[in-house]
Design a protein around this motif. Structure first.
Motif, PDB file in Angstrom:
ATOM      1  N   THR A  43       0.827  -1.195   0.000  1.00  0.00           N
ATOM      2  CA  THR A  43       0.000   0.000   0.000  1.00  0.00           C
ATOM      3  C   THR A  43       0.868   1.254   0.000  1.00  0.00           C
ATOM      4  O   THR A  43       0.611   2.198  -0.748  1.00  0.00           O
ATOM      5  CB  THR A  43      -0.912  -0.002   1.250  1.00  0.00           C
ATOM      6  N   LEU A  44       1.908   1.233   0.848  1.00  0.00           N
ATOM      7  CA  LEU A  44       2.801   2.392   0.889  1.00  0.00           C
ATOM      8  C   LEU A  44       3.462   2.585  -0.472  1.00  0.00           C
ATOM      9  O   LEU A  44       3.540   3.712  -0.985  1.00  0.00           O
ATOM     10  CB  LEU A  44       3.862   2.212   1.973  1.00  0.00           C
ATOM     11  N   ALA A  45       3.910   1.465  -1.054  1.00  0.00           N
ATOM     12  CA  ALA A  45       4.540   1.563  -2.368  1.00  0.00           C
ATOM     13  C   ALA A  45       3.553   2.141  -3.373  1.00  0.00           C
ATOM     14  O   ALA A  45       3.910   2.996  -4.193  1.00  0.00           O
ATOM     15  CB  ALA A  45       5.014   0.185  -2.821  1.00  0.00           C
ATOM     16  N   GLY A  46       2.291   1.680  -3.296  1.00  0.00           N
ATOM     17  CA  GLY A  46       1.271   2.196  -4.206  1.00  0.00           C
ATOM     18  C   GLY A  46       1.091   3.693  -4.034  1.00  0.00           C
ATOM     19  O   GLY A  46       1.078   4.448  -5.016  1.00  0.00           O
ATOM     20  N   ILE A  47       0.976   4.132  -2.773  1.00  0.00           N
ATOM     21  CA  ILE A  47       0.798   5.565  -2.536  1.00  0.00           C
ATOM     22  C   ILE A  47       2.013   6.324  -3.053  1.00  0.00           C
ATOM     23  O   ILE A  47       1.890   7.337  -3.749  1.00  0.00           O
ATOM     24  CB  ILE A  47       0.578   5.839  -1.032  1.00  0.00           C
ATOM     25  N   ALA A  48       3.215   5.791  -2.732  1.00  0.00           N
ATOM     26  CA  ALA A  48       4.440   6.496  -3.127  1.00  0.00           C
ATOM     27  C   ALA A  48       4.546   6.589  -4.644  1.00  0.00           C
ATOM     28  O   ALA A  48       4.841   7.655  -5.196  1.00  0.00           O
ATOM     29  CB  ALA A  48       5.648   5.776  -2.548  1.00  0.00           C
ATOM     30  N   VAL A  49       4.266   5.466  -5.313  1.00  0.00           N
ATOM     31  CA  VAL A  49       4.404   5.474  -6.773  1.00  0.00           C
ATOM     32  C   VAL A  49       3.392   6.432  -7.393  1.00  0.00           C
ATOM     33  O   VAL A  49       3.737   7.248  -8.252  1.00  0.00           O
ATOM     34  CB  VAL A  49       4.220   4.048  -7.337  1.00  0.00           C
ATOM     35  N   THR A  50       2.134   6.368  -6.937  1.00  0.00           N
ATOM     36  CA  THR A  50       1.142   7.244  -7.563  1.00  0.00           C
ATOM     37  C   THR A  50       1.460   8.710  -7.271  1.00  0.00           C
ATOM     38  O   THR A  50       1.375   9.552  -8.165  1.00  0.00           O
ATOM     39  CB  THR A  50      -0.272   6.909  -7.082  1.00  0.00           C
ATOM     40  N   VAL A  51       1.843   9.012  -6.007  1.00  0.00           N
ATOM     41  CA  VAL A  51       2.084  10.421  -5.672  1.00  0.00           C
ATOM     42  C   VAL A  51       3.318  10.940  -6.409  1.00  0.00           C
ATOM     43  O   VAL A  51       3.268  11.986  -7.071  1.00  0.00           O
ATOM     44  CB  VAL A  51       2.234  10.586  -4.145  1.00  0.00           C
ATOM     45  N   LEU A  52       4.422  10.182  -6.318  1.00  0.00           N
ATOM     46  CA  LEU A  52       5.645  10.654  -6.972  1.00  0.00           C
ATOM     47  C   LEU A  52       5.469  10.672  -8.482  1.00  0.00           C
ATOM     48  O   LEU A  52       5.937  11.595  -9.166  1.00  0.00           O
ATOM     49  CB  LEU A  52       6.833   9.774  -6.580  1.00  0.00           C
ATOM     50  N   GLY A  53       4.784   9.662  -9.017  1.00  0.00           N
ATOM     51  CA  GLY A  53       4.529   9.632 -10.447  1.00  0.00           C
ATOM     52  C   GLY A  53       3.743  10.851 -10.893  1.00  0.00           C
ATOM     53  O   GLY A  53       4.046  11.469 -11.919  1.00  0.00           O
ATOM     54  N   THR A  54       2.720  11.204 -10.098  1.00  0.00           N
ATOM     55  CA  THR A  54       1.927  12.377 -10.451  1.00  0.00           C
ATOM     56  C   THR A  54       2.789  13.636 -10.423  1.00  0.00           C
ATOM     57  O   THR A  54       2.736  14.456 -11.354  1.00  0.00           O
ATOM     58  CB  THR A  54       0.761  12.544  -9.462  1.00  0.00           C
ATOM     59  N   ILE A  55       3.594  13.767  -9.364  1.00  0.00           N
ATOM     60  CA  ILE A  55       4.444  14.959  -9.276  1.00  0.00           C
ATOM     61  C   ILE A  55       5.358  15.021 -10.502  1.00  0.00           C
ATOM     62  O   ILE A  55       5.475  16.052 -11.173  1.00  0.00           O
ATOM     63  CB  ILE A  55       5.289  14.919  -7.985  1.00  0.00           C
ATOM     64  N   PHE A  56       5.980  13.881 -10.802  1.00  0.00           N
ATOM     65  CA  PHE A  56       6.926  13.847 -11.910  1.00  0.00           C
ATOM     66  C   PHE A  56       6.232  14.194 -13.228  1.00  0.00           C
ATOM     67  O   PHE A  56       6.684  15.074 -13.973  1.00  0.00           O
ATOM     68  CB  PHE A  56       7.557  12.451 -11.978  1.00  0.00           C
ATOM     69  N   LEU A  57       5.100  13.528 -13.471  1.00  0.00           N
ATOM     70  CA  LEU A  57       4.420  13.731 -14.746  1.00  0.00           C
ATOM     71  C   LEU A  57       3.943  15.166 -14.899  1.00  0.00           C
ATOM     72  O   LEU A  57       4.126  15.787 -15.950  1.00  0.00           O
ATOM     73  CB  LEU A  57       3.243  12.773 -14.874  1.00  0.00           C
ATOM     74  N   VAL A  58       3.334  15.694 -13.831  1.00  0.00           N
ATOM     75  CA  VAL A  58       2.780  17.047 -13.927  1.00  0.00           C
ATOM     76  C   VAL A  58       3.894  18.050 -14.191  1.00  0.00           C
ATOM     77  O   VAL A  58       3.775  18.926 -15.048  1.00  0.00           O
ATOM     78  CB  VAL A  58       2.011  17.390 -12.630  1.00  0.00           C
ATOM     79  N   HIS A  59       5.015  17.876 -13.475  1.00  0.00           N
ATOM     80  CA  HIS A  59       6.100  18.837 -13.664  1.00  0.00           C
ATOM     81  C   HIS A  59       6.769  18.657 -15.022  1.00  0.00           C
ATOM     82  O   HIS A  59       7.271  19.600 -15.617  1.00  0.00           O
ATOM     83  CB  HIS A  59       7.124  18.699 -12.531  1.00  0.00           C
ATOM     84  N   ARG A  60       6.770  17.420 -15.513  1.00  0.00           N
ATOM     85  CA  ARG A  60       7.428  17.146 -16.773  1.00  0.00           C
ATOM     86  C   ARG A  60       6.571  17.634 -17.952  1.00  0.00           C
ATOM     87  O   ARG A  60       7.045  18.294 -18.865  1.00  0.00           O
ATOM     88  CB  ARG A  60       7.668  15.634 -16.854  1.00  0.00           C
ATOM     89  N   LEU A  61       5.275  17.314 -17.874  1.00  0.00           N
ATOM     90  CA  LEU A  61       4.403  17.605 -19.008  1.00  0.00           C
ATOM     91  C   LEU A  61       4.035  19.089 -19.071  1.00  0.00           C
ATOM     92  O   LEU A  61       3.853  19.636 -20.140  1.00  0.00           O
ATOM     93  CB  LEU A  61       3.125  16.781 -18.909  1.00  0.00           C
ATOM     94  N   TYR A  62       3.912  19.719 -17.897  1.00  0.00           N
ATOM     95  CA  TYR A  62       3.509  21.124 -17.926  1.00  0.00           C
ATOM     96  C   TYR A  62       4.682  21.974 -17.474  1.00  0.00           C
ATOM     97  O   TYR A  62       5.726  21.956 -18.073  1.00  0.00           O
ATOM     98  CB  TYR A  62       2.243  21.304 -17.106  1.00  0.00           C
ATOM     99  N   HIS A  63       4.541  22.650 -16.374  1.00  0.00           N
ATOM    100  CA  HIS A  63       5.614  23.553 -15.958  1.00  0.00           C
ATOM    101  C   HIS A  63       5.647  23.490 -14.458  1.00  0.00           C
ATOM    102  O   HIS A  63       4.758  22.908 -13.836  1.00  0.00           O
ATOM    103  CB  HIS A  63       5.288  24.977 -16.406  1.00  0.00           C
ATOM    104  N   HIS A  64       6.678  24.017 -13.822  1.00  0.00           N
ATOM    105  CA  HIS A  64       6.585  24.071 -12.370  1.00  0.00           C
ATOM    106  C   HIS A  64       6.754  25.489 -11.848  1.00  0.00           C
ATOM    107  O   HIS A  64       7.413  25.745 -10.862  1.00  0.00           O
ATOM    108  CB  HIS A  64       7.523  23.081 -11.688  1.00  0.00           C
ATOM    109  N   ARG A  65       6.155  26.406 -12.567  1.00  0.00           N
ATOM    110  CA  ARG A  65       6.133  27.779 -12.066  1.00  0.00           C
ATOM    111  C   ARG A  65       5.186  27.853 -10.874  1.00  0.00           C
ATOM    112  O   ARG A  65       4.223  27.109 -10.765  1.00  0.00           O
ATOM    113  CB  ARG A  65       5.644  28.727 -13.156  1.00  0.00           C
ATOM    114  N   LEU A  66       5.475  28.784 -10.001  1.00  0.00           N
ATOM    115  CA  LEU A  66       4.634  28.949  -8.817  1.00  0.00           C
ATOM    116  C   LEU A  66       4.770  30.398  -8.366  1.00  0.00           C
ATOM    117  O   LEU A  66       5.853  30.983  -8.432  1.00  0.00           O
ATOM    118  CB  LEU A  66       5.120  28.010  -7.706  1.00  0.00           C
TER     119      LEU A  66
END
Lengths: 316, 680
Positions: free
Chosen positions: B551-574
């Motif tokens: 379960t932890l691995a699942g949470i980690a993979v989905t969360v980190l994957g989302t962070i990676f994908l979002v920052h990769r595909l779009y931008h990380h301006r803030l």
């Protein structure tokens, strides 16, 4: 775990993540038709998410890392839940790692983080939303557990796989306990997904909003993720309802790729019907005052308990 | 040498290989006493005391390690040359006491390191004396767990009560704290009387007060039930069972935070230990409705505790009520185990018992962690009231992030430890439909429902706790000066947080450790069902399985994957800006929910539980004041009438005491007359 198992797992996850906004678009469209309005396009949620991803997020000066992390955690939790809920096939590799109780726990994780993030900025609306969300949650969560317990008393297991397989093989037996559980589940789903009559997803009226009050401070990609996660949550709850109460058409075993591909249109069909019913319920009911919401959820909770009691009494 | 070998107590040293663990535990207890004595010899020397506490922590660590090895080892027993002439001190180290020694040692190791950085020179007890009281408290708790006769047990139990009383009243110059200490002492002694009577019942007229004698005593008829309920009352008073819970919310806020942590995390568990010892080990009688009584009381305690926790405005009172809730859950598991055992279902009894013990261990870790965190907040801000805190995550990041782990653990979300014991407990409840008694089967849905409701309310409570203290904006300007915890305090917090994570991630390892205890108490362990270290499947993988690591691995993979994908595909301006808040221009920190505000829905829904006094402003008030006071109905319904009754009886007695010599002479005269009349 075989590679086919992993592939089916991936297919299910991808279908859920990609189709979730479509379900939301469909519900909105049905609702607009039922209310004699012109409907937005089916793809509207996708456009909104894309627009939000492209925009620059603005966060408050005093936002802590919890605030920035929450959209990812909420989205991740919902994606994980989508991997656990048997929407296309039952015997997926992930299904043994988390059972129905763990699924409720994962939903609780998302709820706790989003409530904490709402309190993080320290605005009046944020903490108001957090308080109301926890109010809904503390009644909805046990009610959902009661629904699962009723189903697991029937199938002698809390594993969603076994529950679905047991229920799918007894098509001609009618369980009175499941009728109670079904009503309870519908009520919980309405509340958990911030739908009428508990919350109104289309309003920013400060006195009534719950979910929207919590995410007021989000913008840009954070908001996109939260919106996507909400639609994924709706998708998960719909699939859960279908899996528990209408489990036919879900592939048993994870090694049947063709069957899996066939299960997708079946699921889409069932979801389309379910989405229409949701829009119908929403159109035909009025929003409750916030203090009627506990009564509404208390009823759901009692129905769940009644379901278990009926099962113990009748053995069915 | 031969002479020495004849002495029974020398067995401790001559049989060293056989009694090694027991000898080491006794050595640890002596080490604690020695540390206390050294501290007390230099009462005003704070620097020395700060060096002594980490040594005490190391002793605790050693104790935990010895305990872990002793759980699987054989039972060890010895007799010390102390005590009464015909009842020397019997010591015994078996799986049950070894498990609770692990709990004591592991929690203490963290708490003592924290305490080394926590205690300051102040108005209260001198640091050296504090060091003595603290270590005597630890040693007496260990002795309670080792005692194998009623005499040593009672002596240690009373030492524990007294030393903790002195620790609670550290700030004894404050009247409120003295009152809290008195209440604690009073209820501790009411409980101790019940325990004493319980041992009196258990020896069954044989006059043998060693536990071995009690195991073999044959109790007839009504006596086993009397013994069980005396134990439930006596140990329940210490644990915080309803309606004997009133001391907890008074004593915990009064005590210094490490002491609250120790009392809540460890001392309450010694009461659970006593309950388990009496009802599973000493009493050889199995009656199913005892379990139902304990189950009902436990669930009601849990619900009552959590409802009160949600409306508290003092952070330590909130945690104290939450302890009442957790003790309720533990009691419910205990009751369920009793029911299963009485119906000869050892595997399910083992499951319920494992859930109970697991929850004891979990509660020791996350509650200590949270109490220590409140201690750091208290030191940094001098404020205990939730209404005057806020935004501390920016000022005290270490404490805030570590407290977040405790928060998630106590809320019972996967994959942390609180979830695992809750999961086990719910599983145990779901299997009750196999019970032969239809009546209990009907009760189980209601029990499961209240358990689920309690767990969900605990989430509500802890979101309020964490959100109001650490998130949002600072409610007082003085909070800007708050500083983070020192190094030693951080080490203590990290240690406990680590346990919260590890206990959550490796439940199979923990259940393996618990199995000897299950075998000892219910005759069977979960054993074969825990063969796969990755999956927790207590009865059968088809019935239920859960893997925290995946379960932890699942949470980690989905969360980190989302962070990676979002920052990769779009931008990380803030960009940072002022808060939006629907565009309202005027924002002050006072507009956030206060603790009262956050608890208001619960106050309204569960109004019958509370006694609420409100002061509401009228629209015409120049300076409107709003106040709401939430009190315990039981205090007014049960305790105050009882004090009134006691006062009345003492008044009656006082009527006899006129204080004039002539009156007393008249008493003597009439007594003499009456006696003469009788013996005539």
């Amino acid at each position: 775990m075989t590679w086919i198992g992993a592939l089916s797992q991936l297919i299910q996850l991808a279908v859920a993540v990609l189709l979730a906004p479509l379900l939301l678009g469909w519900v909105n469209q049905c609702r607009a038709w039922l209310q004699n309005k012109r409907a937005p396009s089916l793809a509207q949620p996708y456009r909104m998410i894309r627009k939000l991803f492209l925009k620059e997020p603005v966060i408050a000066h005093n936002a802590s890392p919890i605030f920035r992390l929450t959209p990812y955690i909420v989205f991740g939790a919902m994606a994980l839940a989508a991997a656990i809920v048997p929407s296309l096939a039952t015997d997926l590799p992930f299904a043994t790692a988390a059972d129905a109780i763990a699924l409720v726990g994962i939903f609780a994780l998302a709820r706790i983080f989003i409530a904490l993030a709402a309190m993080d900025i320290g605005t009046a609306f944020g903490s108001l939303g957090a308080r109301r969300e926890m109010l809904i949650g503390f009644l909805a969560e046990p009610a959902l557990l009661m629904v699962f317990f009723t189903a697991s008393l029937i199938s002698q297991s809390t594993s969603l796989v076994t529950i679905v397989e047991t229920l799918a093989h007894r098509e001609f037996v009618i369980y009175p306990s499941l009728a109670f559980a079904g009503i309870a589940f519908t009520m919980v789903s309405l509340a958990e997904n911030a739908r009428v009559p508990v919350d109104n997803p289309a309003t920013h009226l400060e006195l009534t909003m719950i979910h929207e009050a919590m995410i007021l401070e989000y913008s840009g990609r954070h908001l996109a993720l939260i919106e996507w996660a909400s639609s994924l949550k709706l998708f998960n709850y719909s699939c859960l309802g279908l899996a528990l109460f209408f489990p036919w058409g879900i592939v048993e075993g994870a090694h049947d790729v063709v069957g899996l591909l066939w299960a997708i249109p079946v699921l889409v069909g069932k979801l389309a019907l379910g989405g229409f019913l949701l829009a119908l319920i929403e159109t035909m009911s009025a929003k409750l005052r916030i203090f009627r919401a506990p009564e509404f959820l208390g009823t759901a909770f009692l129905l769940g308990v009644l379901g278990m009691l009926v099962h113990q009494l009748l053995g069915a | 040498m031969e002479f020495l070998a004849e002495q029974p107590w020398m067995g401790l040293f001559t049989n060293l290989p056989a009694n090694l663990s027991l000898g080491l535990v006794v050595a640890a207890v002596s080490a604690w006493l020695a540390i206390g004595a050294v501290g007390a010899s230099f009462p005003e020397n704070l620097t020395l005391v700060r060096r002594l506490f980490p040594i005490g922590a190391l002793v605790g660590l050693g104790l935990a390690i010895v305990g872990i090895t002793a759980i699987h080892g054989p039972t060890q027993a010895t007799v010390l040359p102390l005590g009464l002439p015909d009842l020397p001190f019997h010591l015994r180290l078996d799986a049950l006491s070894a498990f609770f020694l692990v709990l004591l040692g592991a929690a203490t190791a963290g708490i003592s390191v924290f305490a080394a950085g926590y205690f300051r020179a102040g108005q209260g007890t001198a640091p050296g004396l504090l060091c003595l009281q603290y270590h005597v408290f630890l040693a007496s708790m260990a002795m309670v767990l080792l005692a194998d006769d009623a005499y040593l047990f009672m002596v240690s139990w009373e030492t524990m009560a007294l030393s903790s009383f002195f620790l609670v009243t550290t700030e004894h110059r404050i009247g409120e704290i003295r009152r809290a200490g008195f209440l604690y002492l009073l209820i501790a002694h009411v409980g101790a009387i019940a325990i004493l009577l319980c041992f009196g019942v258990l020896q069954g007229g044989t006059g043998d007060y060693s536990f071995d004698g009690m195991r073999t005593a044959k109790l007839q008829g009504f006596w086993p039930t009397a013994g069980f309920f005396l134990a439930l009352f006596g140990f329940g008073a210490k644990a915080g069972m309803l309606p004997l819970h009133v001391w907890l919310p008074e004593a915990h806020p009064a005590a210094p935070s490490p002491v609250s942590a120790l009392m809540s995390g460890v001392m309450l568990k010694t009461a659970i230990y006593g309950l388990l010892r009496v009802s599973f080990d000493l009493l050889q009688v199995e009656v199913w409705w005892w379990g139902v009584a304990a189950l009902g009381l436990g669930l009601f305690t849990a619900l009552y505790g959590v409802i009160f926790a949600t409306v508290q405005t003092d952070m330590k009172r909130l945690l104290a009520y939450s302890s009442i809730e957790n003790i309720g859950l533990i009691l419910a598991g205990f009751g369920l185990a009793l029911v299963f055992r009485a119906f000869q279902m050892p595997q399910l009894a083992a499951l319920a018992l494992a859930a109970t013990l697991y929850h004891c261990l979990n509660h020791a870790m996350f509650k200590s962690l949270l109490f220590l965190a409140t201690g750091s907040v208290l030191h940094a801000t001098r404020e205990r009231s939730l209404g005057k805190l806020g935004g501390l995550i920016h000022r005290m990041p270490w404490v805030a992030w570590l407290a977040l782990i405790g928060t998630l653990a106590i809320a019972g979300v996967p994959p942390l430890n609180g979830f695992v014991s809750e999961w086990l407990l719910l599983q145990a409840f779901l299997f009750t439909s196999e019970l032969p008694q239809g009546f209990i089967n009907m009760l189980i849905p209601i029990a499961a429902a209240s358990l689920a409701l309690t767990a969900a309310l605990a989430g509500y409570t802890i979101v309020k706790f964490y959100g109001v203290i650490f998130l949002g904006q600072a409610r007082e300007p003085a909070l800007a000066q708050a500083h983070d915890a020192g190094v030693r305090e951080r080490i203590g917090l990290v240690w406990l947080a680590l346990w919260c994570v590890l206990l959550g991630l490796f439940p199979v390892v923990v259940l393996d450790l618990l199995d000897p205890v299950n075998e000892m108490l219910v005759g069977r362990g979960l054993g074969a069902t825990t063969r796969d270290w990755l999956f927790l499947a207590p009865i059968d993988a088809n019935r239920a399985s859960f893997s925290p690591l995946i379960t932890l691995a699942g949470i980690a993979v989905t969360v980190l994957g989302t962070i990676f994908l979002v920052h990769r595909l779009y931008h990380h301006r803030l960009r940072r800006g002022p808060p939006w808040d629907c565009g309202f221009p005027l924002q002050t920190p006072r507009m956030q929910d206060s603790a009262e505000g956050f608890g208001q829905p619960i106050r309204q829904i569960f109004e019958v539980f509370f006694r609420i006094t409100r002061t509401l402003p009228t629209p015409f008030d120049k300076a409107p004041r709003y106040a709401v006071k939430v009190e315990d109905q039981l205090w007014y319904g049960l305790y105050l009438p009882m004090t009134k009754a006691v006062e009345f009886f003492t008044w009656l007695v006082g009527f006899l005491q006129q204080g004039r010599i002539s009156v007393y002479l008249a008493y003597s005269f009439f007594t003499l007359l009456a006696l003469l009349l009788f013996v005539r």
